[in-house]
Design a protein around this motif. Structure first.
Motif, PDB file in Angstrom:
ATOM      1  N   LYS A 174       0.874  -1.095  -0.025  1.00  0.00           N
ATOM      2  CA  LYS A 174      -0.100   0.072  -0.033  1.00  0.00           C
ATOM      3  C   LYS A 174       0.847   1.422  -0.048  1.00  0.00           C
ATOM      4  CE  LYS A 174      -3.868  -2.201   0.421  1.00  0.00           C
ATOM      5  NZ  LYS A 174      -4.318  -2.830  -1.144  1.00  0.00           N
ATOM      6  N   GLY A 175       1.949   1.236   0.291  1.00  0.00           N
ATOM      7  CA  GLY A 175       2.749   2.228   0.359  1.00  0.00           C
ATOM      8  C   GLY A 175       4.344   2.147   0.866  1.00  0.00           C
ATOM      9  N   PHE A 176       5.119   3.175   1.173  1.00  0.00           N
ATOM     10  CA  PHE A 176       6.373   3.127   1.490  1.00  0.00           C
ATOM     11  C   PHE A 176       6.395   3.518   3.198  1.00  0.00           C
ATOM     12  CE2 PHE A 176       7.222   4.398  -3.037  1.00  0.00           C
ATOM     13  CZ  PHE A 176       8.078   3.507  -3.151  1.00  0.00           C
ATOM     14  N   ALA A 177       7.318   2.745   4.028  1.00  0.00           N
ATOM     15  CA  ALA A 177       7.620   3.077   5.161  1.00  0.00           C
ATOM     16  C   ALA A 177       8.499   4.361   4.995  1.00  0.00           C
ATOM     17  CB  ALA A 177       8.459   1.915   5.832  1.00  0.00           C
ATOM     18  N   ALA A 178       8.538   4.907   6.361  1.00  0.00           N
ATOM     19  CA  ALA A 178       9.255   6.248   6.249  1.00  0.00           C
ATOM     20  C   ALA A 178      10.822   6.159   6.015  1.00  0.00           C
ATOM     21  CB  ALA A 178       9.197   6.826   7.912  1.00  0.00           C
ATOM     22  N   ASP A 179      11.483   4.980   6.594  1.00  0.00           N
ATOM     23  CA  ASP A 179      12.810   4.665   6.192  1.00  0.00           C
ATOM     24  C   ASP A 179      13.052   4.606   4.766  1.00  0.00           C
ATOM     25  OD1 ASP A 179      11.618   2.236   5.924  1.00  0.00           O
ATOM     26  OD2 ASP A 179      13.224   1.176   7.171  1.00  0.00           O
ATOM     27  N   ALA A 180      12.052   3.819   3.920  1.00  0.00           N
ATOM     28  CA  ALA A 180      12.208   3.636   2.626  1.00  0.00           C
ATOM     29  C   ALA A 180      12.237   5.047   1.871  1.00  0.00           C
ATOM     30  CB  ALA A 180      11.139   2.790   2.098  1.00  0.00           C
ATOM     31  N   LEU A 181      11.354   6.143   2.203  1.00  0.00           N
ATOM     32  CA  LEU A 181      11.182   7.339   1.611  1.00  0.00           C
ATOM     33  C   LEU A 181      12.350   8.080   1.876  1.00  0.00           C
ATOM     34  CD1 LEU A 181       7.418   8.387   2.259  1.00  0.00           C
ATOM     35  CD2 LEU A 181       8.592   7.883  -0.052  1.00  0.00           C
ATOM     36  N   ALA A 182      13.018   7.971   3.061  1.00  0.00           N
ATOM     37  CA  ALA A 182      14.022   8.715   3.416  1.00  0.00           C
ATOM     38  C   ALA A 182      15.268   8.240   2.482  1.00  0.00           C
ATOM     39  CB  ALA A 182      14.693   8.496   4.976  1.00  0.00           C
ATOM     40  N   VAL A 183      15.459   6.948   2.419  1.00  0.00           N
ATOM     41  CA  VAL A 183      16.664   6.455   1.507  1.00  0.00           C
ATOM     42  C   VAL A 183      16.314   6.888  -0.049  1.00  0.00           C
ATOM     43  CG1 VAL A 183      17.457   4.374   0.603  1.00  0.00           C
ATOM     44  CG2 VAL A 183      17.121   4.359   3.064  1.00  0.00           C
ATOM     45  N   ILE A 184      15.208   6.716  -0.591  1.00  0.00           N
ATOM     46  CA  ILE A 184      14.931   7.137  -1.867  1.00  0.00           C
ATOM     47  C   ILE A 184      15.305   8.793  -2.076  1.00  0.00           C
ATOM     48  CG2 ILE A 184      12.983   7.899  -3.419  1.00  0.00           C
ATOM     49  CD1 ILE A 184      11.677   5.168  -2.330  1.00  0.00           C
ATOM     50  N   ASP A 185      14.932   9.535  -1.171  1.00  0.00           N
ATOM     51  CA  ASP A 185      15.074  11.038  -1.278  1.00  0.00           C
ATOM     52  C   ASP A 185      16.469  11.278  -1.120  1.00  0.00           C
ATOM     53  OD1 ASP A 185      14.157  13.720  -1.591  1.00  0.00           O
ATOM     54  OD2 ASP A 185      14.828  13.964   0.674  1.00  0.00           O
ATOM     55  N   GLY A 186      17.371  10.405  -0.460  1.00  0.00           N
ATOM     56  CA  GLY A 186      18.778  10.761  -0.167  1.00  0.00           C
ATOM     57  C   GLY A 186      19.567  10.135  -1.117  1.00  0.00           C
ATOM     58  N   TRP A 187      19.092   9.172  -1.998  1.00  0.00           N
ATOM     59  CA  TRP A 187      20.031   8.649  -2.878  1.00  0.00           C
ATOM     60  C   TRP A 187      20.346   9.380  -4.212  1.00  0.00           C
ATOM     61  CZ3 TRP A 187      22.997   4.349  -2.718  1.00  0.00           C
ATOM     62  CH2 TRP A 187      23.088   3.595  -3.909  1.00  0.00           C
ATOM     63  N   GLY A 188      21.535   8.912  -5.019  1.00  0.00           N
ATOM     64  CA  GLY A 188      22.012  10.014  -5.945  1.00  0.00           C
ATOM     65  C   GLY A 188      21.377   9.582  -7.155  1.00  0.00           C
ATOM     66  N   TRP A 189      20.685   8.358  -7.481  1.00  0.00           N
ATOM     67  CA  TRP A 189      20.114   8.190  -8.811  1.00  0.00           C
ATOM     68  C   TRP A 189      20.883   8.253  -9.896  1.00  0.00           C
ATOM     69  CZ3 TRP A 189      16.713   4.613  -7.429  1.00  0.00           C
ATOM     70  CH2 TRP A 189      16.151   4.810  -6.086  1.00  0.00           C
ATOM     71  N   PRO A 190      22.314   7.595  -9.893  1.00  0.00           N
ATOM     72  CA  PRO A 190      23.053   7.857 -11.424  1.00  0.00           C
ATOM     73  C   PRO A 190      22.105   7.239 -12.410  1.00  0.00           C
ATOM     74  CG  PRO A 190      23.809   6.029  -9.597  1.00  0.00           C
ATOM     75  CD  PRO A 190      22.818   6.632  -9.040  1.00  0.00           C
ATOM     76  N   GLY A 191      21.250   6.423 -12.441  1.00  0.00           N
ATOM     77  CA  GLY A 191      20.711   5.868 -13.493  1.00  0.00           C
ATOM     78  C   GLY A 191      19.059   6.608 -13.433  1.00  0.00           C
ATOM     79  N   ASN A 192      18.950   7.759 -12.985  1.00  0.00           N
ATOM     80  CA  ASN A 192      17.775   8.484 -12.957  1.00  0.00           C
ATOM     81  C   ASN A 192      16.508   7.574 -12.979  1.00  0.00           C
ATOM     82  OD1 ASN A 192      19.059  10.958 -13.523  1.00  0.00           O
ATOM     83  ND2 ASN A 192      20.254   9.990 -15.133  1.00  0.00           N
TER      84      ASN A 192
END
Ligand SMILES: Nc1ncnc2c1ncn2[C@@H]1O[C@H](COP(=O)(O)OP(=O)(O)OP(=O)(O)O)[C@@H](O)[C@H]1O
Length: 456
Positions: free
Chosen positions: A352-370
């Protein structure tokens, strides 16, 4: 009743020293407010007073009517005064060299003397059209909307990307060529499709080809097609992608990977709007709009002789830079949520959604593959999740120092440490001088050294 004022005519400045030509040109532009001058000084005075959108500039001006020095000096001055001016240069001898140099110095286009009034008129009107698009863009990009989707399918809340989308909406309706520059996975193909859908060609086909993914010896046939029997294995006549996109749009991805001989053929198509299939004998008229993209530095490729400059200018009347995902703060979590909803419906409806720790990691990741990398990560995580929420560990991202979420306190601490270490280094460990450099008292500095466990 108050009469409505007619819209002012667009301004054109003609810099030409030949009185005969001056007279001819004057009558060729009835739909412009024309000013004609014959030397540098009057040209710059007119530029300041009239602020013309378009200028035609003869490179051979007095005192160097047979050379180009004075013409280039005028071009430089125009670019310094009003760089948005579209300057079209005319040159006689050594035309090609001067033309390329002029483009490098900021000219919009060139033509070779003797003047063909009709052809020049087309270039001038095209330049004016482009100026009007650019003006409109400047206006639109100020109105950054709150929409989460633009161009129909593109999800974003970042002003940087909204601006890109607005530019695309604007250029879609015009026939100008568009080049999308951006790293892999930033959404170039999606934007090209958005451009097609926003254009008058939306009823036609949108055809995409990735030039880097096709072996060199097959690319010509993929693009231009072949006749039956043209080579071993050519068992039937086949249309190329350019023809398949007739009436629509062809998205040429990784255009920098097209080998030089094929670049010549592509250029010919762009100039003449006809193609010849391999093994074919007739020219086939094709009405296909090309939108291209690359992640390569085409200017460096041109300098190294690996990409044709004339083709570049044909393909890149409007260049749009697409920001990386890391350059669009907030978009990673927004897109992640949208992808999660999509994949959960398709593959794991329990999620149903993301846990808070997952959103934090997504926001902080550099996403080199965009966005492509993000999409794949979320897909994997949705499949792996065994509860209602996707957790950080389902994403399987090795958060390193840079990508970890920093709260305000730890961000301050990091920057304090950095500045104190620089100050200590500059004062060679002397406490009084370090405190002075930092603008704090000695006791405060001692406290900070202790708190951060730093050595003087
Ligand atoms: N803003 C966005 N909103 C929704 N989906 C997006 C967005 N940007 C990219 N995508 C999706 O991410 C994936 C990669 O996008 P796309 O293929 O357009 O990137 P690209 O820049 O053309 O990549 P490449 O250079 O590797 O071909 C696609 O599945 C696309 O649908």
């Amino acid at each position: 009743m108050a009469q409505e004022k007619p819209a002012p005519l667009p301004k054109l400045l003609i810099i030409e020293d030949d009185p005969g030509l001056q007279a001819q040109l004057k009558w060729a532009y009835e739909d412009f407010d024309v000013t004609i001058v014959g030397d540098r000084e009057s040209a710059l005075t007119a530029l300041r007073a009239e602020e013309p959108a378009v200028v035609t500039l003869d490179l051979g001006l007095p005192p160097d009517p047979d050379g180009t020095t004075e013409g280039f000096a005028v071009l430089d001055a125009i670019m310094a005064l009003r760089p948005e001016t579209k300057v079209i240069v005319a040159s006689g001898h050594g035309a090609r060299e001067s033309a390329l140099r002029a483009i490098e110095q900021g000219a919009y286009d060139f033509y070779q003397k003797p003047v063909d009034i009709e052809a020049l008129g087309l270039i001038v009107r095209r330049a004016l059209n482009l100026t009007q698009i650019e003006d409109e863009n400047r206006r639109l990009s100020k109105q950054v909307g709150e929409d989460k989707t633009v161009l129909g399918t593109l999800i974003t809340a970042a002003p940087e990307m909204v601006k890109v989308a607005r530019t695309i909406e604007r250029v879609a309706k015009n026939s100008v060529s568009v080049m999308l520059l951006g790293a892999s996975g930033t959404g170039k193909e999606l934007l090209a499709k958005g451009l097609h859908d926003a254009s008058d060609r939306r009823e036609g086909a949108f055809v995409a080809i990735n030039c880097a993914a096709i072996p060199e010896n097959l690319l010509e046939s993929e693009l231009f097609g072949h006749e039956k029997g043209a080579f071993t294995g050519a068992v039937k006549t086949t249309e190329g992608k350019i023809e398949q996109a007739h009436g629509g749009t062809l998205f040429l991805d990784e255009v920098g990977d097209i080998p030089l001989p094929l670049q010549v053929k592509l250029l010919r198509f762009l100039q003449e709007r006809t193609i010849e299939r391999i093994g074919g004998r007739k020219q086939i008229a094709v009405d296909t709009r090309i939108v291209c993209a690359t992640h390569q530095n085409l200017e460096a490729m041109i300098a190294a002789g690996n990409f044709r400059e004339d083709l570049f200018y044909r393909l890149a009347e409007i260049v749009i830079n697409i920001p990386t995902l890391a350059e669009r703060p907030g978009d990673a979590t927004l897109l992640a949520k949208a992808f999660l909803n999509r994949f959960a419906t398709e593959m794991n409806p329990l999620v149903k959604g993301f846990a808070a720790d997952a959103l934090a990691v997504i926001d902080g990741w550099g996403w080199p593959g965009n966005v492509r990398e993000l999409e794949n990560r979320v897909k994997r995580a949705v499949i792996m999740a065994d509860g209602k929420l996707v957790r950080a560990e389902d994403l399987d991202l090795d958060s390193d120092q840079d990508s970890q979420l920093l709260n305000l306190k730890s961000a301050r601490e990091q920057s304090d440490r950095k500045v104190i270490r620089h100050a200590l280094a500059r004062s060679e460990g002397n406490i009084s001088n370090t405190a002075k450099l930092l603008g704090i008292s000695r006791p405060t500095l001692y406290d900070l050294l202790k708190q951060y466990d730093l050595q003087a």
